[in-house]
Design a protein around this motif. Sequence first.
Motif, mmCIF file in Angstrom:
data_model
loop_
_atom_site.group_PDB
_atom_site.id
_atom_site.type_symbol
_atom_site.label_atom_id
_atom_site.label_comp_id
_atom_site.label_asym_id
_atom_site.label_seq_id
_atom_site.Cartn_x
_atom_site.Cartn_y
_atom_site.Cartn_z
ATOM 1 N N ASN A 509 -19.471 7.618 71.241
ATOM 2 C CA ASN A 509 -19.507 8.714 70.264
ATOM 3 C C ASN A 509 -19.545 8.158 68.846
ATOM 4 N N TYR A 513 -22.538 9.117 66.511
ATOM 5 C CA TYR A 513 -22.398 9.987 65.338
ATOM 6 C C TYR A 513 -22.241 9.196 64.042
ATOM 7 N N ASP A 537 -14.748 5.485 62.709
ATOM 8 C CA ASP A 537 -16.138 5.258 62.288
ATOM 9 C C ASP A 537 -16.374 5.823 60.901
ATOM 10 N N ARG A 556 -19.439 21.304 71.765
ATOM 11 C CA ARG A 556 -20.110 20.400 70.829
ATOM 12 C C ARG A 556 -20.039 21.045 69.444
ATOM 13 N N ALA A 557 -19.845 20.200 68.425
ATOM 14 C CA ALA A 557 -19.738 20.752 67.064
ATOM 15 C C ALA A 557 -21.042 21.464 66.711
ATOM 16 N N SER A 568 -23.363 16.072 76.238
ATOM 17 C CA SER A 568 -23.062 17.165 77.171
ATOM 18 C C SER A 568 -21.857 17.990 76.720
ATOM 19 N N GLY A 569 -21.058 17.429 75.818
ATOM 20 C CA GLY A 569 -19.827 18.133 75.433
ATOM 21 C C GLY A 569 -18.741 17.960 76.469
ATOM 22 N N LEU A 572 -15.251 14.124 75.739
ATOM 23 C CA LEU A 572 -13.883 14.181 75.218
ATOM 24 C C LEU A 572 -12.974 14.993 76.135
HETATM 25 P P1 ADP Z 1 -20.838 14.834 73.380
HETATM 26 O O1 ADP Z 1 -21.458 14.489 74.629
HETATM 27 O O2 ADP Z 1 -21.443 16.028 72.713
HETATM 28 O O3 ADP Z 1 -20.625 13.694 72.462
HETATM 29 P P2 ADP Z 1 -17.973 14.797 73.552
HETATM 30 O O4 ADP Z 1 -17.049 15.607 74.374
HETATM 31 O O5 ADP Z 1 -17.909 13.353 73.679
HETATM 32 O O6 ADP Z 1 -19.413 15.357 73.839
HETATM 33 O O7 ADP Z 1 -17.715 15.208 72.079
HETATM 34 C C1 ADP Z 1 -17.571 16.552 71.746
HETATM 35 C C2 ADP Z 1 -18.015 16.824 70.325
HETATM 36 O O8 ADP Z 1 -17.152 16.180 69.429
HETATM 37 C C3 ADP Z 1 -19.368 16.221 70.006
HETATM 38 O O9 ADP Z 1 -20.407 17.100 70.379
HETATM 39 C C4 ADP Z 1 -19.285 16.038 68.528
HETATM 40 O O10 ADP Z 1 -19.579 17.253 67.875
HETATM 41 C C5 ADP Z 1 -17.825 15.723 68.284
HETATM 42 N N1 ADP Z 1 -17.570 14.278 68.174
HETATM 43 C C6 ADP Z 1 -17.042 13.484 69.095
HETATM 44 N N2 ADP Z 1 -16.903 12.221 68.628
HETATM 45 C C7 ADP Z 1 -17.338 12.248 67.363
HETATM 46 C C8 ADP Z 1 -17.450 11.263 66.310
HETATM 47 N N3 ADP Z 1 -17.062 10.000 66.488
HETATM 48 N N4 ADP Z 1 -17.954 11.658 65.121
HETATM 49 C C9 ADP Z 1 -18.325 12.945 64.917
HETATM 50 N N5 ADP Z 1 -18.257 13.913 65.855
HETATM 51 C C10 ADP Z 1 -17.764 13.562 67.065
#
Ligand code: ADP
Length: 625
Positions: A509, A513, A537, A556-557, A568-569, A572
């Motif tokens: 991630n 990102y 980061d 997902r944001a 995929s969201g 995390l």
């Molecule tokens: P994805 O597969 O969308 O990365 P995650 O569950 O890993 O799904 O993350 C969920 C959401 O959290 C992401 O869609 C993103 O919007 C936000 N996110 C996660 N890690 C970061 C990061 N390091 N910087 C910015 N946004 C992040």
Amino acid sequence: MLKRYGPRLIRIGFAIVISIMICQFPLDFLEGYFYDMRIQFKPASPVSDLIQTVVVDQETLRALQRDPHAPDHIIALKNLLAAGPRNIVMTFSPAEIVGSYDELKEWAKVATSEPGKLTYLLNQLPIKGSDVETKLPAPLETVAVMPGLTTYDKTIFAKDGVTRRFIYSYESNLTLHAQIANAINGLVPSQYYGLFDYIGTKQGYIDFHPIGTYKPISFMQILNNTFDHEQIKDKIVLIGRDTLEDSRDYIVSPYSRNNYDMTNLEMHANIFDTLILNRAPILPRETYDFILTLLIAIVTVWVVLALRPTRGLMILGGVLLAFALLSFALFATARVWIGMAHPLLAIFICYYFFIPYRLIRENRKSWEYYQRNKLLTEVEELKSNFLRMMSHDLKTPLARIQGMADIMGQEAENLNDKQREALQKINSSSEELVEFIGSVLSLNRIEGKEVKLHLKSKDVNKLVHDVVNRCADLAKKKSIQVILELEPLFSMKMDEDLIRQVLMNLLENAIKYSHENSKILITTEEHDGQAMIQVADQGVGIDQADLPNIFDKFYRARDVKDSEIKGSGLGLYLAKYFVQLHSGHIYAESEPGKGSTFTVQLPMDLEFAKALEQQGERYGESPRR
Ligand code: ADP
């Protein structure tokens, strides 16, 4: 409107109907019982001290070896008159006195020597049409006779044979009780409390005093002139019998259902005091009884339908108790006798009528819940079956595509630039797909509660190095520098694969990102028995509105959803689940545009943390989770 208030109106309507029906039934027997309870427990009423009773008792019979005869009565009467009583009231008939004609004549002479002083209280009412004789036979015809009926509820009201009422007047004639009381307190009929009309008479309820309140003087003491004249002077002297031989000399009172506990004499004393002190209990009008019954019915219906059963029962019990106390207090302090039987019956009827209704309603509701739940479980099962099948079925063709792409990659020198770029896209897309399938399968395992921890002692730092190596290509592609600041840590128990998946997700991630040429800092340290792993980061950051939700399933944001960055969201969500399996915490801090920091906290001693968890405590809980 009707939908909202309709059921309420129906309930109130039901309460009204029940109350009207209940109030039609005369519940005098029950009412009498509740009335007697109130009489028994109320504080003793005051007495006028104007009444003295004189009894022909067992002591008299023993001393004389017989009933007193006319000569005894003549002496006793003379002794009494000499003490100066206000009135003498005989409660048994002078005609019953044993004696010759002349002796009785002599007695009548003494009895009428002070006009208006002695009266025989006739236990009958000469109501129109009846042939009640108000004159005594010769030679007693000159003795004054006044009606003063003893009532008891034999065929009317409570029908339990208890004496509760007195008669004040009949066809506008006052009884002896009324006459004497009026003469003492100067009241007129309309000034008396609690009088009511009943078949040509005015009646009231007796303000009873406990049995034994009026201490009698034995006839023998009067006969021997050994009594204290002060006890007789200016008093209303009631003469009667208490020989336990004739049940006519006794009444059944609210104090005791025993036939021989209260003498007629004592009852008359009670009637005199009730009237002299104007203390007859007051009966509110019947409309009040109805209103009270209705109110209680409405409360009961509401309680039964709206409250949980135990709470409802408690409230109903409270209402019952409060009502009983209120009616008692009103009676004890203001002598107001509010009906209890109808309101109490209303509680029982409304309660027993509505409980089954409520049960049926709740049964139906839980049946609906059950059906819905069943459906949901079925859908859930179908969904996971579908996901599992789909993922497995996708895996094989995907592996084939990847294999083909690899073969083509080995002969890359034969491809032109466009073809090479296409091959690269095939590779990255299929990798994304593999990752997605992996996440969906993990999700399925989580939801099927299939995840089991395979614990081994591991050095977190080694795991970090491993993860960094695996992501090295990814970082290199974006020229991102990954900096490590790792404190030496003791090995700790963990499921290596799961924690690796967590760290991989965080680092991937961070790279995904982040902008090109930025830096990522990974630190590890031990703090308070916890291993803290941070991945920071300088990337796009996360909006404050999204921050609380990023650990949710498929979340997902908003701004990345529309961007090119794929995901995929699920990452995390899975990371949080795996960390929690290790009794740890994961949380994120971020400033949009500046970067994000993800922190994972894992207990160094997993067994200890699990034991604490079982006791309901949480180990090293973070304030910002
Ligand atoms: P994805 O597969 O969308 O990365 P995650 O569950 O890993 O799904 O993350 C969920 C959401 O959290 C992401 O869609 C993103 O919007 C936000 N996110 C996660 N890690 C970061 C990061 N390091 N910087 C910015 N946004 C992040």
